[in-house]
Every structure is written in C-alpha cells, then in structure tokens.
Design a protein around this motif. Structure first.
Motif, PDB file in Angstrom:
ATOM      1  N   ARG A  54      48.817  25.592  42.496  1.00  0.00           N
ATOM      2  CA  ARG A  54      48.479  27.002  42.285  1.00  0.00           C
ATOM      3  C   ARG A  54      47.012  27.268  42.559  1.00  0.00           C
ATOM      4  NH1 ARG A  54      52.277  29.798  43.013  1.00  0.00           N
ATOM      5  NH2 ARG A  54      51.370  31.545  41.901  1.00  0.00           N
ATOM      6  N   LEU A  55      46.763  28.454  43.083  1.00  0.00           N
ATOM      7  CA  LEU A  55      45.371  28.834  43.289  1.00  0.00           C
ATOM      8  C   LEU A  55      45.216  30.326  43.022  1.00  0.00           C
ATOM      9  CD1 LEU A  55      45.595  30.413  46.190  1.00  0.00           C
ATOM     10  CD2 LEU A  55      45.467  28.127  47.098  1.00  0.00           C
ATOM     11  N   GLN A  56      43.969  30.761  43.041  1.00  0.00           N
ATOM     12  CA  GLN A  56      43.702  32.174  42.826  1.00  0.00           C
ATOM     13  C   GLN A  56      42.885  32.691  43.999  1.00  0.00           C
ATOM     14  OE1 GLN A  56      40.963  33.280  39.622  1.00  0.00           O
ATOM     15  NE2 GLN A  56      42.466  34.783  38.956  1.00  0.00           N
ATOM     16  N   LEU A  57      43.254  33.876  44.504  1.00  0.00           N
ATOM     17  CA  LEU A  57      42.503  34.511  45.582  1.00  0.00           C
ATOM     18  C   LEU A  57      41.660  35.622  44.959  1.00  0.00           C
ATOM     19  CD1 LEU A  57      45.509  35.099  48.021  1.00  0.00           C
ATOM     20  CD2 LEU A  57      44.089  33.082  47.876  1.00  0.00           C
ATOM     21  N   MET A  58      40.425  35.729  45.409  1.00  0.00           N
ATOM     22  CA  MET A  58      39.543  36.749  44.856  1.00  0.00           C
ATOM     23  C   MET A  58      38.852  37.497  45.973  1.00  0.00           C
ATOM     24  SD  MET A  58      37.741  34.335  42.042  1.00  0.00           S
ATOM     25  CE  MET A  58      37.931  32.913  43.086  1.00  0.00           C
ATOM     26  N   GLY A  59      38.779  38.805  45.811  1.00  0.00           N
ATOM     27  CA  GLY A  59      38.083  39.616  46.808  1.00  0.00           C
ATOM     28  C   GLY A  59      37.523  40.855  46.147  1.00  0.00           C
ATOM     29  N   THR A  60      37.108  41.812  46.965  1.00  0.00           N
ATOM     30  CA  THR A  60      36.539  43.053  46.461  1.00  0.00           C
ATOM     31  C   THR A  60      37.320  44.206  47.073  1.00  0.00           C
ATOM     32  OG1 THR A  60      34.394  41.970  46.499  1.00  0.00           O
ATOM     33  CG2 THR A  60      34.379  44.338  46.232  1.00  0.00           C
ATOM     34  N   CYS A  61      37.796  45.124  46.249  1.00  0.00           N
ATOM     35  CA  CYS A  61      38.571  46.263  46.753  1.00  0.00           C
ATOM     36  C   CYS A  61      37.743  47.027  47.784  1.00  0.00           C
ATOM     37  CB  CYS A  61      38.950  47.181  45.594  1.00  0.00           C
ATOM     38  SG  CYS A  61      39.719  48.711  46.122  1.00  0.00           S
ATOM     39  N   SER A  62      38.335  47.267  48.962  1.00  0.00           N
ATOM     40  CA  SER A  62      37.591  47.934  50.037  1.00  0.00           C
ATOM     41  C   SER A  62      37.348  49.401  49.719  1.00  0.00           C
ATOM     42  CB  SER A  62      38.361  47.814  51.348  1.00  0.00           C
ATOM     43  OG  SER A  62      39.638  48.379  51.181  1.00  0.00           O
ATOM     44  N   THR A  63      38.085  49.950  48.756  1.00  0.00           N
ATOM     45  CA  THR A  63      37.946  51.366  48.430  1.00  0.00           C
ATOM     46  C   THR A  63      36.972  51.597  47.283  1.00  0.00           C
ATOM     47  OG1 THR A  63      40.216  51.679  49.141  1.00  0.00           O
ATOM     48  CG2 THR A  63      39.260  53.451  47.841  1.00  0.00           C
ATOM     49  N   CYS A  64      37.088  50.809  46.212  1.00  0.00           N
ATOM     50  CA  CYS A  64      36.279  51.109  45.024  1.00  0.00           C
ATOM     51  C   CYS A  64      35.354  49.957  44.624  1.00  0.00           C
ATOM     52  CB  CYS A  64      37.176  51.495  43.851  1.00  0.00           C
ATOM     53  SG  CYS A  64      38.044  50.101  43.128  1.00  0.00           S
ATOM     54  N   SER A  65      35.372  48.860  45.383  1.00  0.00           N
ATOM     55  CA  SER A  65      34.485  47.717  45.122  1.00  0.00           C
ATOM     56  C   SER A  65      34.751  46.967  43.830  1.00  0.00           C
ATOM     57  CB  SER A  65      33.001  48.119  45.159  1.00  0.00           C
ATOM     58  OG  SER A  65      32.705  48.640  46.418  1.00  0.00           O
ATOM     59  N   THR A  66      35.889  47.207  43.225  1.00  0.00           N
ATOM     60  CA  THR A  66      36.253  46.433  42.034  1.00  0.00           C
ATOM     61  C   THR A  66      36.700  45.042  42.487  1.00  0.00           C
ATOM     62  OG1 THR A  66      36.957  48.405  40.863  1.00  0.00           O
ATOM     63  CG2 THR A  66      37.891  46.344  40.076  1.00  0.00           C
ATOM     64  N   LYS A  67      36.435  44.042  41.660  1.00  0.00           N
ATOM     65  CA  LYS A  67      36.927  42.691  41.966  1.00  0.00           C
ATOM     66  C   LYS A  67      38.443  42.690  41.851  1.00  0.00           C
ATOM     67  CE  LYS A  67      33.262  39.918  42.375  1.00  0.00           C
ATOM     68  NZ  LYS A  67      33.122  39.709  43.813  1.00  0.00           N
ATOM     69  N   VAL A  68      39.094  42.123  42.844  1.00  0.00           N
ATOM     70  CA  VAL A  68      40.553  42.029  42.792  1.00  0.00           C
ATOM     71  C   VAL A  68      40.970  40.569  42.893  1.00  0.00           C
ATOM     72  CG1 VAL A  68      41.123  44.360  43.608  1.00  0.00           C
ATOM     73  CG2 VAL A  68      40.645  42.567  45.287  1.00  0.00           C
ATOM     74  N   PHE A  69      42.054  40.245  42.227  1.00  0.00           N
ATOM     75  CA  PHE A  69      42.528  38.865  42.137  1.00  0.00           C
ATOM     76  C   PHE A  69      44.012  38.831  42.416  1.00  0.00           C
ATOM     77  CE2 PHE A  69      39.060  39.485  39.204  1.00  0.00           C
ATOM     78  CZ  PHE A  69      38.270  38.363  39.384  1.00  0.00           C
ATOM     79  N   LYS A  70      44.478  37.721  42.932  1.00  0.00           N
ATOM     80  CA  LYS A  70      45.913  37.486  42.861  1.00  0.00           C
ATOM     81  C   LYS A  70      46.196  36.001  42.886  1.00  0.00           C
ATOM     82  CE  LYS A  70      47.166  38.390  47.714  1.00  0.00           C
ATOM     83  NZ  LYS A  70      47.987  39.266  48.571  1.00  0.00           N
ATOM     84  N   ALA A  71      47.362  35.678  42.340  1.00  0.00           N
ATOM     85  CA  ALA A  71      47.747  34.280  42.279  1.00  0.00           C
ATOM     86  C   ALA A  71      48.354  33.890  43.618  1.00  0.00           C
ATOM     87  CB  ALA A  71      48.759  34.088  41.158  1.00  0.00           C
TER      88      ALA A  71
END
Ligand SMILES: [Zn+2]
Length: 166
Positions: free
Chosen positions: A108-125
């Motif tokens: 298992r891993l986690q992907l992390m990025g930044t929302c292109s619209t509001c710049s909030t940190k976004v995550f998904k498994a």
C-alpha cells in the motif's frame, strides 16, 4: 480506483417534493424525513432561499435541483488522474500533475498532490503494484519509504530509475 467517501450520506427521494410548491425548513424536513438541522445545513451549503425573511422558504424546483446535484456529485468516482478534493468536494486534477508517493506497507502507498483549483493538499490511497501506472500518469517528484519495498518487490524498483533519489 474509487476514493472511499464518508458513507453516512443517504439518497433522498426528490419525487416527494412538489416542483411548484414552497417549503419552509420544517415542512421540507418532514417531507423527506430528515432532521431540521440537515435542512439548515443544505441552506448553508447552497440551497437557495426565496428571500431572506423568516420563515425561510425554499422553492420546490430549487430543492429538487439542489438534491439531484448533490447526489450526482457524490456518485462521481475519481479517475486515475484525479483526486477527490474535500474542499471543492469534487474530483480534481493535481497542480501540474505533480505528486509525491509515500510507501506505507509492502503493498500500500499514498499519493499526495495539490488541488489544481483551490491548492488544498489532496491524498489518495494506492497500490504498490500500480507504481508504473502512477509514474506514467503523474510527474512523481518524490518517493518516500522505498526501503519498504526494496526487499519485497525488487522488480518494481526499476520504475523508479528515472526518478531522482531525494
Ligand atoms: Zn480543491
């Protein structure tokens, strides 16, 4: 991959609402069998009021549109290249397609990025076995926890060759 959403939500039968009728909060909550607090939440989250005077009234057609919209948004699964942004409440792309990967377990891993619209940190498994797909879909900037899979999946390490160790 579908991002798991909080599952307390339910589906409302919009056929119970008359299009050409105006409802106050109490009536609306009775028709749909929800708490008045829920109906107030809907107003806060965008259900339009006919005007700002009490008792607050909502038009049937607006209620139907609001609930349908709410329900379709909830059903939208995230595509491979999207993350569910909890601020936008929608699947979003990440800024510049850039992500970090954090390996948590051998599979298992986690992907992390930044929302292109509001710049909030976004995550998904995600799954370690899909690492090659992630590196094709996104620009992977950083991978944390390589040591977790170096011994478990030595063949997967070849997908990291193009990524600078940091
Ligand atoms: Zn967002």
């Amino acid at each position: 991959m579908i991002f798991a959403m909080p599952s307390k939500k339910r589906t409302f039968n919009t056929r119970l609402i008359k299009r050409d009728y105006s409802y106050d909060i109490k009536e609306l909550s009775e028709v749909l069998g929800v708490h008045v607090r829920t109906a107030r939440e809907w107003i806060k989250s965008g259900l339009p009021l006919i005007d700002k005077t009490r008792p607050f009234m909502m038009h049937g057609s607006e209620i139907i549109a609001f609930l349908k919209d709410k329900q379709t948004k909830r059903k939208q699964p995230c595509k491979m290249n999207e993350f569910f942004c909890f601020k936008c409440r929608l699947p979003r792309h990440v800024w510049e397609g850039l992500i970090d990967i954090k390996i948590k377990y051998p599979n298992r891993l986690q992907l992390m990025g930044t929302c292109s619209t509001c710049s909030t940190k976004v995550f998904k498994a995600g799954s370690v076995s899909k690492i090659s797909e992630y590196t094709k879909t996104f620009s992977v900037q950083r991978i944390e926890g390589r040591h977790i899979i170096e011994t478990a999946h030595p063949t997967l390490m070849c997908h990291f060759e193009s990524i600078n160790k940091s």
